[in-house]
Motif scaffolding. Structure first.
Motif, PDB file in Angstrom:
ATOM      1  N   VAL A   1       0.747  -1.030  -0.134  1.00  0.00           N
ATOM      2  CA  VAL A   1      -0.062  -0.234  -0.042  1.00  0.00           C
ATOM      3  C   VAL A   1       0.896   1.207  -0.110  1.00  0.00           C
ATOM      4  N   GLU A   2       2.005   1.216   0.975  1.00  0.00           N
ATOM      5  CA  GLU A   2       2.760   2.440   1.038  1.00  0.00           C
ATOM      6  C   GLU A   2       3.457   2.509  -0.385  1.00  0.00           C
TER       7      GLU A   2
ATOM      8  N   ARG B   1       0.965   4.220  -2.969  1.00  0.00           N
ATOM      9  CA  ARG B   1       0.656   5.546  -2.588  1.00  0.00           C
ATOM     10  C   ARG B   1       1.599   6.334  -3.194  1.00  0.00           C
ATOM     11  N   GLY B   2       3.047   6.068  -3.434  1.00  0.00           N
ATOM     12  CA  GLY B   2       3.985   7.065  -3.946  1.00  0.00           C
ATOM     13  C   GLY B   2       4.396   6.723  -5.291  1.00  0.00           C
TER      14      GLY B   2
ATOM     15  N   HIS C   1      -3.431   7.726  -7.718  1.00  0.00           N
ATOM     16  CA  HIS C   1      -3.655   7.444  -6.450  1.00  0.00           C
ATOM     17  C   HIS C   1      -4.712   8.396  -5.642  1.00  0.00           C
ATOM     18  N   GLN C   2      -5.886   7.693  -5.542  1.00  0.00           N
ATOM     19  CA  GLN C   2      -6.865   8.542  -4.488  1.00  0.00           C
ATOM     20  C   GLN C   2      -6.537   8.197  -2.795  1.00  0.00           C
ATOM     21  N   GLY C   3      -6.229   9.015  -2.292  1.00  0.00           N
ATOM     22  CA  GLY C   3      -5.838   9.020  -0.965  1.00  0.00           C
ATOM     23  C   GLY C   3      -7.136   8.847   0.083  1.00  0.00           C
TER      24      GLY C   3
ATOM     25  N   ASP D   1      -6.257   8.981   8.158  1.00  0.00           N
ATOM     26  CA  ASP D   1      -5.395   7.977   8.066  1.00  0.00           C
ATOM     27  C   ASP D   1      -6.091   6.787   8.462  1.00  0.00           C
TER      28      ASP D   1
ATOM     29  N   GLY E   1      -9.829  -0.951  -0.357  1.00  0.00           N
ATOM     30  CA  GLY E   1      -9.090  -0.228  -1.700  1.00  0.00           C
ATOM     31  C   GLY E   1      -9.746  -0.808  -2.852  1.00  0.00           C
TER      32      GLY E   1
ATOM     33  N   LEU F   1      -4.439   3.157  -7.519  1.00  0.00           N
ATOM     34  CA  LEU F   1      -4.981   2.987  -6.120  1.00  0.00           C
ATOM     35  C   LEU F   1      -6.039   3.834  -5.525  1.00  0.00           C
TER      36      LEU F   1
ATOM     37  N   GLU G   1      -8.500   4.552  -2.211  1.00  0.00           N
ATOM     38  CA  GLU G   1      -8.496   4.169  -0.932  1.00  0.00           C
ATOM     39  C   GLU G   1      -9.766   4.740  -0.379  1.00  0.00           C
TER      40      GLU G   1
END
Length: 542
Positions: free
Chosen positions: A387-388, A391-392, A397-399, A403, A497, A520, A522
């Motif tokens: 996942v990390e 994210r990068g 990427h939709q965050g 958190d 996700g 991705l 989320e």
């Protein structure tokens, strides 16, 4: 040789034995149409063989089956057991005293299998009752009229190919009605509605009256049950042309879009609907002539006005044409027709839909045009390290808004793998919808097959609902996967996700690597109760 197990033998021995003689045989069929008691859709082996078991004493068919030519003699026994225990005619479950067959191999096989049932199995050179049944089948096949009159079949298929090439469904919606004034063959005007903007069923409906068209649309809007919609469908008064794949589509390709196939793989279907006749897939001569003129007139009108139809408003247009029609004596007759758009009728039909949406509290439509056919779908988990990384490094990427609580073995995800171009199209469609808001599973049913489903649904930020998967409710593999998935969602406090991956046809099919995961999202996990749309039912579309 296979043998009946002891419990089956005991069950059959308990059946009353009556002093009757049954005839049994297995004969090849040229095609499914050659026997009227068998539905072609139920027996895909068009060049198979028919197995018959007939009670000669009563003169009734107790069992009929169609099998492939390679089916072994076990198929004969299966049909016989059904004839004993579950006859298709209204007759009691019984054992015959005697069976006669005209094939020595069948006789010897049945003697071996049925030796403990007290049934005499004899060979005879003729089976008069079965012979009579097959003669009747052949007469029906010979006397059945062709689907299209032979003298017009070729030209009608040419007109259908023109319509497929025109693809009017890319421009016209179902509610945008075009009239064709013919005044021939007891038809004053036809009213054309185009199918296909939903990318499900492609074709044109030619209603014989505006009343029938409006009544059907109103019933579709107002009636909610499957039975009501079925009656509405059969109550239409129209000619129709629809399209299907010329080749059988595999089960895993059932949702293929016909528009993606080459024209050589598209087959037209002609037919008639009438409240008193129901659905008939045969056109008689006057209907064929009417269809020929209407399709050619519609083709010319659409070709001449294609750009005008692309405008935001449905234009008010009218044209006249002279359509050549071959007559029975070989002469060419010119039929004058007038083709016009009907903006007022189109507005009225659109208003019906708008009123229905208001009545339903603007319930969103469940769309099935997001996930490409033949995509690979999985329900599982990806480690938090993955996942990390995504994210990068993912292309998109939709965050999460908050958190995510990184509990458990990873983030529960829905993984959709398709080709790279289609994956990018999916991502773009979701971006235009504002992104993904939630993932949900909702109950659904197919009243045609009497089956229950678990529907995987994506809810976009703009409120649109997209179907991403249909899972049989009785599938234990899916049920276990979903239970694990929802337990993981509870550990993450309701976060999950969506991963969109490429590489469908490569070595990573079904197991996409980091480089294949290009998006991705989320998102929140939502229960069916929170979604609030209730069970969904598959409804018939023309």
């Amino acid at each position: 040789m296979a043998a009946l197990n002891r419990s089956t033998l005991r069950r059959l021995q308990n059946l009353p034995q009556i002093p009757s003689v049954w005839e049994g045989d297995r004969r090849p069929l040229s095609n499914a149409d050659s026997h009227p008691m068998v539905e072609e859709d139920d027996y895909p082996e068009a060049d198979g063989e028919c197995i018959l078991w007939v009670d000669g004493s009563e003169g009734v068919v107790r069992a009929m089956d169609v099998v492939g030519p390679d089916a072994g003699p076990e198929a004969i026994v299966r049909a016989l057991l059904r004839a004993m225990e579950h006859p298709q005619s209204p007759a009691p479950a019984v054992r015959p005293q005697k069976i006669v067959v005209k094939n020595r191999e069948i006789q010897f096989y049945l003697r071996g299998v049925l030796q403990d049932l007290g049934i005499s199995i004899d060979y005879v050179p003729e089976l008069p009752l079965i012979d009579e049944i097959f003669r009747g089948m052949q007469e029906v096949a010979v006397n059945r009229p062709p689907e299209l009159p032979p003298q017009y079949a070729e030209v009608l298929r040419e007109k259908a190919a023109q319509i497929w090439h025109d693809a009017p469904w890319q421009t016209l919606s179902e509610h945008q009605i075009i009239s064709i004034e013919i005044n021939q063959w007891d038809v004053a005007s036809l009213y054309v509605s185009v199918l296909g903007q939903g990318r499900m069923d492609y074709g044109v409906l030619l209603y014989r009256s505006l009343e029938s068209l409006k009544r059907f649309r109103q019933q579709v809007v107002n009636d909610e049950s499957f039975e009501d919609l079925e009656q509405a469908f059969l109550g239409q008064d129209c000619l129709f042309l629809t399209f299907e794949s010329a080749d059988d589509i595999d089960e895993d390709e059932e949702e293929i879009d016909l528009a993606d196939l080459p024209p050589s793989e598209i087959e037209p279907n002609f037919g008639n609907l009438h409240p008193l006749e129901g659905l008939r897939s045969i056109l008689y001569e006057e209907e064929a002539l009417t269809m020929l003129v209407a399709l050619e007139a519609f083709h010319r009108f659409f070709r001449n006005n294609r750009r005008k139809f692309a405008a935001e408003t449905f234009p008010n247009l009218s044209s006249r044409y002279r359509i050549p029609v071959p007559s029975s004596d070989g002469e060419i007759q010119q039929v004058s027709v007038k083709v016009s758009t009907m903006p007022d009728v189109s507005d009225e039909l659109l208003e019906m839909l708008d009123d229905d949406e208001d009545d339903e509290f603007e319930m969103p439509l469940l769309r099935d045009d997001l996930v490409p056919p033949n995509s690979f779908l999985s329900l599982g988990v990806v480690p938090w390290e993955t996942v990390e990384f995504l994210r990068g490094n993912a292309q998109f990427h939709q965050g999460a808004e908050l958190d995510i609580h990184a509990a458990g073995d990873g983030l529960p995800v829905v993984m959709i793998q398709t080709s790279n171009p289609k994956a990018k199209t999916m991502i773009q469609d979701l971006k235009e919808a504002g992104g993904v808001k939630a993932i949900c599973f909702n109950p659904g049913e197919d009243p045609f097959q009497d089956e229950q489903y678990d529907l995987g649904i994506l809810q976009a930020q703009n409120g649109e609902l997209y179907l991403f998967g249909e899972f049989n409710e009785d599938d234990p593999v899916h049920q276990e996967a979903r239970k694990k998935w929802e337990r993981r969602c509870q550990l993450t406090k309701g976060w999950c996700g969506l991963i969109i991956a490429k590489g469908l046809m490569g070595a990573s099919r079904g197991q996409p690597q980091f480089k294949d995961m290009i998006a991705l999202f989320e998102v929140r996990w939502m229960s069916a109760k929170d979604l609030g749309i209730g069970p969904l039912q598959l409804m018939p579309m023309f």
